[in-house]
Motif scaffolding. Structure first.
Motif, short mmCIF file in Angstrom:
data_model
loop_
_atom_site.label_atom_id
_atom_site.label_comp_id
_atom_site.label_asym_id
_atom_site.label_seq_id
_atom_site.Cartn_x
_atom_site.Cartn_y
_atom_site.Cartn_z
N GLN A 16 0.83 -1.19 0.00
CA GLN A 16 0.00 0.00 0.00
C GLN A 16 0.87 1.26 0.00
OE1 GLN A 16 -2.87 -0.31 3.20
NE2 GLN A 16 -4.22 -1.58 1.95
N MET A 17 0.22 2.40 0.00
CA MET A 17 0.92 3.66 0.01
C MET A 17 0.83 4.29 1.40
SD MET A 17 0.41 7.06 -2.34
CE MET A 17 -1.17 7.48 -1.61
N HIS A 19 1.01 7.72 3.50
CA HIS A 19 0.84 9.16 3.32
C HIS A 19 0.94 9.84 4.68
CE1 HIS A 19 -1.81 12.70 1.72
NE2 HIS A 19 -0.56 13.04 1.92
N ARG A 68 9.86 5.66 -5.47
CA ARG A 68 8.65 5.36 -4.68
C ARG A 68 8.12 6.56 -3.90
NH1 ARG A 68 8.69 1.63 -0.51
NH2 ARG A 68 10.91 1.85 -0.03
N THR A 69 8.81 7.69 -4.00
CA THR A 69 8.52 8.82 -3.10
C THR A 69 8.01 10.04 -3.85
OG1 THR A 69 10.32 8.04 -1.68
CG2 THR A 69 9.51 10.27 -1.29
N GLN A 83 4.43 10.92 0.33
CA GLN A 83 3.80 9.70 -0.16
C GLN A 83 4.89 8.69 -0.48
OE1 GLN A 83 1.34 11.03 -3.46
NE2 GLN A 83 -0.46 11.08 -2.14
N ARG A 85 5.18 4.88 -1.89
CA ARG A 85 4.40 3.84 -2.56
C ARG A 85 5.00 2.44 -2.34
NH1 ARG A 85 4.70 8.34 -5.61
NH2 ARG A 85 6.64 7.67 -6.60
N SER A 86 4.16 1.45 -2.49
CA SER A 86 4.59 0.05 -2.48
C SER A 86 5.44 -0.27 -1.25
CB SER A 86 5.37 -0.27 -3.76
OG SER A 86 4.59 0.00 -4.90
#
Length: 123
Positions: A16-17, A19, A68-69, A83, A85-86
């Protein structure tokens, strides 16, 4: 007195991400020539700079996390956000936001920190 406060979920599932938001008070994130960084510290390891957004909205990322950022800001709320990610369990860490002086002093140096927020990645 400048204050920074992180907010966001304490638990995120793998893939998931994540935040997180940093709310700044006692100063504005558009003040020249400050930058606003995200730094994390995994358990038993040192602090790792993740990225930053400068007073004019320019973003900077760690090469290790760049894919990813994302870092963004909301100047109307005086907030900046991360954020990631993954996520995997290796992203479990205490996440900090901080005011970064690197645009002024030529090296990474922080003068104000948030208290940090624990994020655990687990199913």
């Amino acid at each position: 007195q400048l204050q920074l406060q992180e907010s966001g979920p304490g638990l995120v599932k793998p893939s998931q991400m994540l935040h997180l938001t940093c709310t700044v008070s006692g100063g504005t994130i558009t003040t020249s020539y400050y930058a606003w960084s995200w730094v994390r510290q995994p358990p038993g390891k040192g602090r790792e700079w993740m990225g930053a957004i400068s007073y004019d909205g320019t973003t900077f990322y760690s090469p290790a996390l760049k894919s990813r950022t994302s870092i963004s800001r909301d100047t109307s709320k005086n907030q900046f956000s991360l954020q990631l990610r993954s996520v995997t369990p290796e992203d479990t860490a205490v996440y900090y936001c901080a005011r970064d002086l690197f645009l002024m002093v030529g090296q990474r140096e922080y003068d104000y920190w948030g208290q940090g927020t624990q994020v655990t990645v687990s199913s």
